[in-house]
Design an enzyme around this catalytic site. Sequence first.
Site, PDB file in Angstrom:
ATOM      1  N   LYS A 104       0.816  -1.230   0.000  1.00  0.00           N
ATOM      2  CA  LYS A 104       0.000   0.000   0.000  1.00  0.00           C
ATOM      3  C   LYS A 104       0.843   1.270   0.000  1.00  0.00           C
ATOM      4  CE  LYS A 104      -3.883  -2.315   2.180  1.00  0.00           C
ATOM      5  NZ  LYS A 104      -3.124  -3.496   2.699  1.00  0.00           N
TER       6      LYS A 104
HETATM    7  O1  LIG Z   1      -4.737  -4.526   0.312  1.00  0.00           O
HETATM    8  C1  LIG Z   1      -5.194  -5.427   1.025  1.00  0.00           C
HETATM    9  O2  LIG Z   1      -4.936  -6.601   0.784  1.00  0.00           O
HETATM   10  C2  LIG Z   1      -6.173  -5.075   2.063  1.00  0.00           C
HETATM   11  C3  LIG Z   1      -7.028  -4.033   1.779  1.00  0.00           C
HETATM   12  C4  LIG Z   1      -8.156  -3.824   2.587  1.00  0.00           C
HETATM   13  O3  LIG Z   1      -8.991  -2.985   2.311  1.00  0.00           O
HETATM   14  N1  LIG Z   1      -8.340  -4.630   3.654  1.00  0.00           N
HETATM   15  C5  LIG Z   1      -7.463  -5.626   3.999  1.00  0.00           C
HETATM   16  O4  LIG Z   1      -7.726  -6.349   4.966  1.00  0.00           O
HETATM   17  N2  LIG Z   1      -6.323  -5.809   3.247  1.00  0.00           N
HETATM   18  C6  LIG Z   1      -5.298  -6.797   3.650  1.00  0.00           C
HETATM   19  O5  LIG Z   1      -5.827  -8.108   3.474  1.00  0.00           O
HETATM   20  C7  LIG Z   1      -5.421  -8.941   4.547  1.00  0.00           C
HETATM   21  C8  LIG Z   1      -6.663  -9.400   5.282  1.00  0.00           C
HETATM   22  O6  LIG Z   1      -6.354 -10.401   6.195  1.00  0.00           O
HETATM   23  P1  LIG Z   1      -7.490 -11.348   6.829  1.00  0.00           P
HETATM   24  O7  LIG Z   1      -8.558 -10.437   7.343  1.00  0.00           O
HETATM   25  O8  LIG Z   1      -6.757 -12.079   7.905  1.00  0.00           O
HETATM   26  O9  LIG Z   1      -7.958 -12.256   5.718  1.00  0.00           O
HETATM   27  C9  LIG Z   1      -4.448  -8.132   5.399  1.00  0.00           C
HETATM   28  O10 LIG Z   1      -3.135  -8.336   4.925  1.00  0.00           O
HETATM   29  C10 LIG Z   1      -4.864  -6.712   5.111  1.00  0.00           C
HETATM   30  O11 LIG Z   1      -3.806  -5.780   5.262  1.00  0.00           O
END
Ligand SMILES: O=C(O)c1cc(=O)[nH]c(=O)n1[C@@H]1O[C@H](COP(=O)(O)O)[C@@H](O)[C@H]1O
Length: 284
Positions: A104
Amino acid sequence: MSDSTAFFPRLCARIRAVDSILCIGLDPHTSLLNKTTSADSSSLPTAADVEAFCDGLIDATLAVACCYKPNVAFFEALGGPGLELLAKLIAKIPKDIPVLLDCKRGDIGSTAAAYATASYHHLKADAVTLSPYMGTDSIVPFIEDGSKAAFVVCKSSNPGSNDLQALAMSDGRPLYLHVARLCERLGRTHDNNVGLVVGATDCEALRRVRSECPDVWILAPGIGAQGGDLKEALTAGLRPDGLGMIMPVSRAISRAEDMRGAAEELRQQMNAVRREVVHGGRMG
Ligand SMILES: O=C(O)c1cc(=O)[nH]c(=O)n1[C@@H]1O[C@H](COP(=O)(O)O)[C@@H](O)[C@H]1O
């Protein structure tokens, strides 16, 4: 740019090869490491602990991963050895599986160019996640090479996403739709290598972005630990061809006793919705 080298055609080839739109998040949370290593909750994990955890997760998901998404934060948290480990892990992932570096980034062009060098030249990622706040010149260094791609945050999955991203612009439409349009245009003037991040926790946003940008690739995090509804989100965001969307899942797999089984179950759930969308002709 030929289809064999451009990012999205390569992603598509992998999706078709394993019949999966499941992107595996490599987020080695300290709490998870205690499950697989001798580290106790009070001690910081070592790079060796993180490597063992990630090796196990990659091994368990290799057959179903359309791509891997390591989040750089968890590696930076280890200091210098963490970045070396991240490069080592990316190098271990078979070349036909794209690696999306979740970093990001978002900075002035000349600084963004240094971030792009770090992501692509040193870490050898195939794509990155970016923040759009500083505008197109902060994105361009990451998409000048058509074999690489950027997923730009459009409507994020967290509760605070409404603070700014949902603000109404002068035409009454939310800021995130303007981000979507800007990125779509930017992709068209490059190698069609700009995707969007739209959280699976906001199905209305997914619907609106899909309607605004019928072809764009969407990364939709938020299934599992963040409570997003898999079926509703996919129905809102998939293209009529059952593609155009990948779902990253991290904790819902890495916390499971049976990571392989959890990943396979998610793949099947996603495919059931994909089949409904394709055969149901949801969008014609
Ligand atoms: O860019 C991302 O992947 C991301 C964007 C977003 O809006 N929300 C989000 O949760 N993420 C990322 O996606 C992953 C979500 O993880 P879990 O919630 O454990 O599946 C983490 O690495 C977050 O940083």
